[in-house]
Design a protein around this motif. Structure first.
Motif, PDB file in Angstrom:
ATOM      1  N   ASP A  57       2.340  -0.636  -4.821  1.00  9.65           N
ATOM      2  CA  ASP A  57       1.156   0.203  -4.572  1.00  9.65           C
ATOM      3  C   ASP A  57       1.500   1.697  -4.541  1.00  9.65           C
ATOM      4  N   ALA A  78      10.429  -2.329   5.304  1.00  9.06           N
ATOM      5  CA  ALA A  78      11.339  -3.460   5.548  1.00  9.06           C
ATOM      6  C   ALA A  78      11.968  -3.953   4.255  1.00  9.06           C
ATOM      7  N   GLY A 146       1.141  -4.967   4.754  1.00  3.51           N
ATOM      8  CA  GLY A 146       1.577  -5.974   3.798  1.00  3.51           C
ATOM      9  C   GLY A 146       3.022  -5.779   3.388  1.00  3.51           C
ATOM     10  N   LEU A 150       6.109 -10.122   4.083  1.00  2.00           N
ATOM     11  CA  LEU A 150       6.435  -9.544   5.388  1.00  2.00           C
ATOM     12  C   LEU A 150       5.535 -10.120   6.484  1.00  2.00           C
ATOM     13  N   THR A 153       6.569 -13.425   7.893  1.00  3.83           N
ATOM     14  CA  THR A 153       7.591 -13.364   8.951  1.00  3.83           C
ATOM     15  C   THR A 153       6.952 -13.015  10.293  1.00  3.83           C
TER      16      THR A 153
HETATM   17  N1  LIG Z   1      -4.696  -6.848  -1.035  1.00  2.00           N
HETATM   18  C1  LIG Z   1      -4.037  -6.130  -0.154  1.00  2.00           C
HETATM   19  O1  LIG Z   1      -4.612  -5.614   0.806  1.00  2.00           O
HETATM   20  C2  LIG Z   1      -2.558  -5.976  -0.298  1.00  2.00           C
HETATM   21  C3  LIG Z   1      -1.820  -5.415   0.758  1.00  2.00           C
HETATM   22  C4  LIG Z   1      -0.448  -5.295   0.593  1.00  2.00           C
HETATM   23  C5  LIG Z   1       0.164  -5.736  -0.562  1.00  2.00           C
HETATM   24  N2  LIG Z   1      -0.589  -6.279  -1.549  1.00  2.00           N
HETATM   25  C6  LIG Z   1       0.014  -6.746  -2.781  1.00  2.00           C
HETATM   26  O2  LIG Z   1       1.016  -7.687  -2.490  1.00  2.00           O
HETATM   27  C7  LIG Z   1       2.009  -7.619  -3.509  1.00  2.00           C
HETATM   28  C8  LIG Z   1       3.382  -7.489  -2.879  1.00  2.00           C
HETATM   29  O3  LIG Z   1       3.612  -8.667  -2.135  1.00  2.00           O
HETATM   30  P1  LIG Z   1       5.040  -9.081  -1.546  1.00  2.00           P
HETATM   31  O4  LIG Z   1       4.834 -10.281  -0.722  1.00  2.00           O
HETATM   32  O5  LIG Z   1       6.042  -9.072  -2.628  1.00  2.00           O
HETATM   33  O6  LIG Z   1       5.304  -7.802  -0.683  1.00  2.00           O
HETATM   34  P2  LIG Z   1       6.161  -7.352   0.522  1.00  2.00           P
HETATM   35  O7  LIG Z   1       6.192  -8.280   1.660  1.00  2.00           O
HETATM   36  O8  LIG Z   1       5.672  -5.985   0.766  1.00  2.00           O
HETATM   37  O9  LIG Z   1       7.580  -7.181  -0.168  1.00  2.00           O
HETATM   38  C9  LIG Z   1       8.539  -8.131  -0.243  1.00  2.00           C
HETATM   39  C10 LIG Z   1       9.834  -7.412  -0.006  1.00  2.00           C
HETATM   40  O10 LIG Z   1       9.766  -6.752   1.259  1.00  2.00           O
HETATM   41  C11 LIG Z   1      10.943  -6.992   2.001  1.00  2.00           C
HETATM   42  N3  LIG Z   1      10.624  -7.945   3.072  1.00  2.00           N
HETATM   43  C12 LIG Z   1       9.543  -8.725   3.202  1.00  2.00           C
HETATM   44  N4  LIG Z   1       9.649  -9.487   4.309  1.00  2.00           N
HETATM   45  C13 LIG Z   1      10.811  -9.173   4.882  1.00  2.00           C
HETATM   46  C14 LIG Z   1      11.486  -9.622   6.030  1.00  2.00           C
HETATM   47  N5  LIG Z   1      10.981 -10.579   6.815  1.00  2.00           N
HETATM   48  N6  LIG Z   1      12.672  -9.078   6.342  1.00  2.00           N
HETATM   49  C15 LIG Z   1      13.216  -8.110   5.559  1.00  2.00           C
HETATM   50  N7  LIG Z   1      12.628  -7.651   4.433  1.00  2.00           N
HETATM   51  C16 LIG Z   1      11.438  -8.175   4.102  1.00  2.00           C
HETATM   52  C17 LIG Z   1      11.917  -7.601   1.021  1.00  2.00           C
HETATM   53  O11 LIG Z   1      12.542  -6.506   0.348  1.00  2.00           O
HETATM   54  P3  LIG Z   1      13.982  -6.610  -0.361  1.00  2.00           P
HETATM   55  O12 LIG Z   1      13.713  -7.228  -1.698  1.00  2.00           O
HETATM   56  O13 LIG Z   1      14.451  -5.194  -0.466  1.00  2.00           O
HETATM   57  O14 LIG Z   1      14.842  -7.473   0.487  1.00  2.00           O
HETATM   58  C18 LIG Z   1      11.006  -8.371   0.076  1.00  2.00           C
HETATM   59  O15 LIG Z   1      11.549  -8.605  -1.195  1.00  2.00           O
HETATM   60  C19 LIG Z   1       1.669  -6.432  -4.373  1.00  2.00           C
HETATM   61  O16 LIG Z   1       0.992  -6.874  -5.522  1.00  2.00           O
HETATM   62  C20 LIG Z   1       0.711  -5.637  -3.526  1.00  2.00           C
HETATM   63  O17 LIG Z   1      -0.197  -4.894  -4.302  1.00  2.00           O
HETATM   64  C21 LIG Z   1      -1.938  -6.415  -1.440  1.00  2.00           C
END
Ligand SMILES: NC(=O)c1ccc[n+]([C@@H]2O[C@H](COP(=O)([O-])OP(=O)(O)OC[C@H]3O[C@@H](n4cnc5c(N)ncnc54)[C@H](OP(=O)(O)O)[C@@H]3O)[C@@H](O)[C@H]2O)c1
Length: 219
Positions: A57, A78, A146, A150, A153
């Motif tokens: 984003d 994170a 988000g 994340l 967790t």
């Molecule tokens: N509709 C909405 O309101 C909304 C809101 C937010 C996001 N989104 C969408 O969601 C998508 C991204 O989703 P996602 O699940 O990939 O995103 P995310 O949770 O933001 O990113 C995943 C990355 O964040 C880190 N992470 C997540 N949980 C962790 C934990 N428990 N401990 C340590 N690091 C952690 C890790 O990074 P590392 O790889 O560096 O380890 C992981 O690879 C995008 O398309 C975004 O546009 C939509």
């Protein structure tokens, strides 16, 4: 462990998705959704996102200065390995102090690069990080924006207190692999989490604002 009150805010499609299978940027809601997000941001002492959302984003994680916020919330990102792109906009935009979390960084991890860019690096679990924010940085309210990975967790830790949703009845994304607010559909959480509906506001544009508060039973 002491922790801040944790809020999450998401836009979800009619079928409960937060993004597409390819995790495209979330851009399916109206400007009123953005306005509401900024209002909720205004309650937060700190914002937190996963590295995936920051990048997808292209976030600066700030409240626009024209809204004259009394202060900018801390910006927390994170990651497991703790590798961040220092070219990213968040490191080059004025805003709250940046706190980077590396939960499983390798032994030889060097935080110096990020510290030189003005960020504080934390090498600990999410639970410990929340504790540090609450006790060392006066964070009483944290807004996690988000993504689903994340938030999954946080849900596993039972560290969600409020859920704010913009339900976009005008959009269906489909796709079994498309993420929800707790990531891809998969295993159940360790336990069910009970929330009560505290706000229900249908708009005239096919969207609806919803808020939920965690119901905790006295132990
Ligand atoms: N509709 C909405 O309101 C909304 C809101 C937010 C996001 N989104 C969408 O969601 C998508 C991204 O989703 P996602 O699940 O990939 O995103 P995310 O949770 O933001 O990113 C995943 C990355 O964040 C880190 N992470 C997540 N949980 C962790 C934990 N428990 N401990 C340590 N690091 C952690 C890790 O990074 P590392 O790889 O560096 O380890 C992981 O690879 C995008 O398309 C975004 O546009 C939509």
């Amino acid at each position: 462990m002491t922790r801040p009150t944790v809020l999450i805010n998401f836009a979800i499609t009619a079928d409960g998705k937060i993004s597409t299978v390819n995790k495209d940027p979330a851009q399916f809601t109206s400007p009123r959704d953005l306005q509401r997000l900024l209002e909720i941001r205004g309650r937060a002492d700190a914002l937190m996102v996963g590295r995936g959302t920051l990048e997808a984003d292209n976030m600066s994680m700030t409240i626009p200065p024209e809204l004259k916020p009394p202060r900018q919330p801390l910006r927390c990102i994170a990651s497991h390995a703790g590798k961040f792109d220092l070219g990213h906009k968040v490191f080059h935009s004025a805003g709250g102090a940046i706190h980077l979390l590396a939960t499983t960084a390798p032994e030889d991890y060097d935080p110096g690069l990020y510290e030189a860019a003005g960020a504080t690096v934390h090498r600990c679990s999410i639970q410990e990080f929340l504790h540090i924010l609450a006790t060392g940085h006066q964070v009483r309210t944290l807004l996690c924006e988000g993504g689903g990975t994340l938030v999954r967790t946080l849900a596993e830790l039972d560290a969600l207190d409020e859920i704010h949703l913009t339900w976009a009845g005008h959009t269906l994304l489909g796709g079994a692999e498309a993420p929800t607010i707790t990531g891809p559909l998969g295993d159940h959480l360790p336990a069910s989490l009970e929330f009560e509906l505290t706000h229900f506001e249908p708009l005239d544009n096919g969207e609806c604002f919803l808020s939920y508060r965690r119901k905790r039973r006295p132990s």
